[in-house]
Design an enzyme around this catalytic site. Structure first.
Site, PDB file in Angstrom:
ATOM      1  N   LYS A 180       0.406  24.873   3.078  1.00 45.19           N
ATOM      2  CA  LYS A 180       1.769  24.936   2.674  1.00 45.19           C
ATOM      3  C   LYS A 180       1.464  25.379   0.858  1.00 45.19           C
ATOM      4  O   LYS A 180       1.817  24.664   0.449  1.00 45.19           O
ATOM      5  CB  LYS A 180       2.662  23.528   2.542  1.00 45.19           C
ATOM      6  CG  LYS A 180       4.184  24.346   2.578  1.00 45.19           C
ATOM      7  CD  LYS A 180       5.249  22.395   1.752  1.00 45.19           C
ATOM      8  CE  LYS A 180       4.902  22.412   0.198  1.00 45.19           C
ATOM      9  NZ  LYS A 180       5.349  23.230  -0.465  1.00 45.19           N
ATOM     10  N   GLU A 254      -5.591  16.555  -6.638  1.00 43.70           N
ATOM     11  CA  GLU A 254      -5.685  17.215  -7.856  1.00 43.70           C
ATOM     12  C   GLU A 254      -4.370  17.399  -8.938  1.00 43.70           C
ATOM     13  O   GLU A 254      -3.873  17.710  -8.283  1.00 43.70           O
ATOM     14  CB  GLU A 254      -6.693  17.854  -7.531  1.00 43.70           C
ATOM     15  CG  GLU A 254      -7.547  18.693  -8.901  1.00 43.70           C
ATOM     16  CD  GLU A 254      -6.256  19.811  -9.945  1.00 43.70           C
ATOM     17  OE1 GLU A 254      -6.290  18.742 -11.103  1.00 43.70           O
ATOM     18  OE2 GLU A 254      -6.333  20.523  -9.835  1.00 43.70           O
ATOM     19  N   CYS A 288      -3.167  22.990 -15.732  1.00 50.49           N
ATOM     20  CA  CYS A 288      -3.720  21.625 -15.156  1.00 50.49           C
ATOM     21  C   CYS A 288      -4.258  20.609 -16.480  1.00 50.49           C
ATOM     22  O   CYS A 288      -4.824  19.710 -16.969  1.00 50.49           O
ATOM     23  CB  CYS A 288      -3.408  20.601 -14.212  1.00 50.49           C
ATOM     24  SG  CYS A 288      -4.602  21.383 -13.223  1.00 50.49           S
ATOM     25  N   GLU A 386       2.497  15.703 -20.125  1.00 48.41           N
ATOM     26  CA  GLU A 386       1.971  16.880 -19.993  1.00 48.41           C
ATOM     27  C   GLU A 386       3.094  18.088 -19.731  1.00 48.41           C
ATOM     28  O   GLU A 386       4.211  17.209 -19.158  1.00 48.41           O
ATOM     29  CB  GLU A 386       1.056  16.862 -18.546  1.00 48.41           C
ATOM     30  CG  GLU A 386       0.659  18.362 -17.986  1.00 48.41           C
ATOM     31  CD  GLU A 386       0.196  18.219 -16.057  1.00 48.41           C
ATOM     32  OE1 GLU A 386      -0.907  19.639 -16.150  1.00 48.41           O
ATOM     33  OE2 GLU A 386       0.951  18.285 -15.621  1.00 48.41           O
TER      34      GLU A 386
END
Length: 482
Positions: A180, A254, A288, A386
């Site tokens: 997906k 992750e 990331c 973040e």
């Protein structure tokens, strides 16, 4: 420019009509114009894709039972078909998420074929089982077998590179998959499906169903799934982890990061400025593991702030399809709003040294200037949360021990770097940083070594032989004494 439009989904090794007529419309982050569309997958489509993957896996003569070398022949053809489409893959990714084209050529065109060949090679070179003489008599035959049908859910920032962190080891191991992709980057996923079809991947081995979070949640909890591999936000990862925990379903997560670049007092950033750009502002800040906290010694603080400021201010901002562009647009207006919200907070928390706005002369597109804040603390929102955009915090420290403590004072633990003229000294510091990966004077996700995080950055590892382990289960057969 004509749009790229698909009308069918890739299920069971062929193009199938979707169950519903809804579509996902794709927009260029640089022009804000529609550039394509694909069918929006539904739960019915997921059911069909999982059923196709299950048939392919359970077939007694199918993919999961083939020898590694036989699977490897197909994966080599897959790699070759991807390479033949590499230029178009890079172009589509750049058009969809704003990744500079030179980077898309490396990450999105070059990395997937490399991974297919790497994992095919590992499987071919590894014995199918080993016989262990028992301590209690007899022999134990230990083999690694494919875990089963895998649900892979991938993000928009490095869509093909990250997809093949999952596809390559899973297919090499003998698993079948339902992928997906993120809604923002679907055109490249459908091009990848074209390559899979041209390569002769057996029916059902790989299926592609695009959709949003609700569809992802349905796929994760689907009774036909044996393993989940997810890359994305920590918040989404927690929800997926809860579902998999309840179902006792293996999962690799992750997730996010807020990594630190520790600049030691003997570092020569000027001599490594390209590498430093690569760990701080690459892909418009949308990776990331980027080191968005820069830790600088007080003895050289002003100098390092000037160096980082000069780097950010010198970067060419513009059309991601232009090879000269270093900073392209953010993926969406929503993402730009998020980043600008953090910039507003940063202006209250520290000192803005460059950037902080939208670049002049670019009236269309979701652009944000590379932004640097000095005089920041590690506890400010801009320093500890973040952002996923081109925003850096430069944080002072007094000594090496304090630098390590600041680097470790984070809910995340995914990446990081140490910068020094003394590699041995930098390596010693790197050993003390609590993170899944740390680079010395550069950072590279090399396929041979495991990549992943600790704490809120996730569970499990991708890349390296360890990335293959995630798609295998051990089976032991106890043989009687001779």
């Amino acid at each position: 420019m004509p749009t790229i439009d698909y009308r069918q989904l890739y299920i069971g090794g062929q193009w199938e009509d979707p169950a519903k007529s809804e579509t996902i419309e794709v927009f260029s982050p640089s022009t804000e114009q529609q550039i394509g569309s694909v069918p929006r997958g539904s739960e019915t489509d997921v059911d069909a894709a999982v059923a196709a993957a299950r048939r392919a896996f359970d077939d007694p003569d199918g993919w999961s039972t083939w020898s590694p070398s036989r699977r490897g022949d197909v994966l080599e053809r897959f790699a070759a078909e991807l390479e033949a489409r590499g230029e178009e893959t890079a172009r589509r990714v750049s058009m969809q998420n704003g990744m500079p084209i030179w980077l898309a050529q490396q990450f999105e065109a070059g990395f997937p074929p490399l991974l297919l060949r790497y994992y095919s090679g590992i499987m071919t070179a590894t014995p199918a089982e080993d016989a262990r003489p028992g301590m209690l008599g007899g022999t134990a035959l230990v083999s690694r077998q494919p875990v089963g049908v895998v649900a892979a859910i991938t993000p928009w920032n490095v869509p093909q590179g990250i997809s093949f962190l999952k596809i390559a080891p899973a297919l090499a191991a003998g698993c079948t998959m339902v992928l997906k992709p993120a809604e923002e980057t679907v055109l490249d996923a459908f091009l990848m499906a074209e390559a899979a079809l041209a390569a002769g991947l057996p029916a059902g081995v790989l299926n592609v169903i695009p959709g949003g979070r609700d569809l992802g949640a349905y796929l994760v909890a689907h009774p036909g799934i044996d393993k989940v591999s997810f890359t994305g936000s920590t918040a989404a990862g927690r929800a997926i982890g809860e579902t998999c925990g309840r179902l006792l379903r293996p999962v690799t997560l992750e997730l996010g990061g807020k990594s630190a670049a520790i600049v030691l007092d003997d570092a020569d950033l000027g001599a490594n400025i390209e590498s430093f750009f690569g760990v701080t502002l690459l892909n418009n800040g949308q990776i990331c593991w980027l080191n968005t906290r820069v830790l600088a010694p007080r003895s050289r603080y002003a100098e390092i702030v000037d160096t980082v400021t000069g780097l950010a201010g010198s970067l060419t901002i513009g059309d991601p399809l232009d090879p000269e562009t270093k900073i392209g647009p953010l993926v969406s207006s929503r993402q730009r709003d998020r980043v600008e919200g953090y910039i507003a907070k940063g202006k209250k928390e520290g000192r803005l040294t460059t950037g902080g706005g939208r670049p002049k002369g670019l009236d269309r597109g979701w652009y944000v200037e590379p932004t640097v804040f000095a005089d920041m603390t590690n506890s400010s929102q801009v320093s500890c949360e973040e952002i996923f955009g081109p925003v850096l915090s430069v944080i002072p420290y007094d000594n090496e021990s304090e630098a390590i403590a600041i680097a470790n004072d984070s809910n995340y633990g995914l990446g990081g770097t140490v910068w020094s003229s003394d590699v041995e000294r930098a390596t010693a510091v790197a050993h003390k940083v609590r993170s899944g990966t740390v680079g010395v004077n550069h950072y590279t996700n090399d396929p041979v070594a495991p990549f992943g995080g600790i704490k809120d950055s996730g569970i499990g590892r991708e890349l390296g032989p360890e990335g293959l382990d995630a798609f295998q289960v051990y089976k032991t057969i106890y043989l009687p004494p001779a």
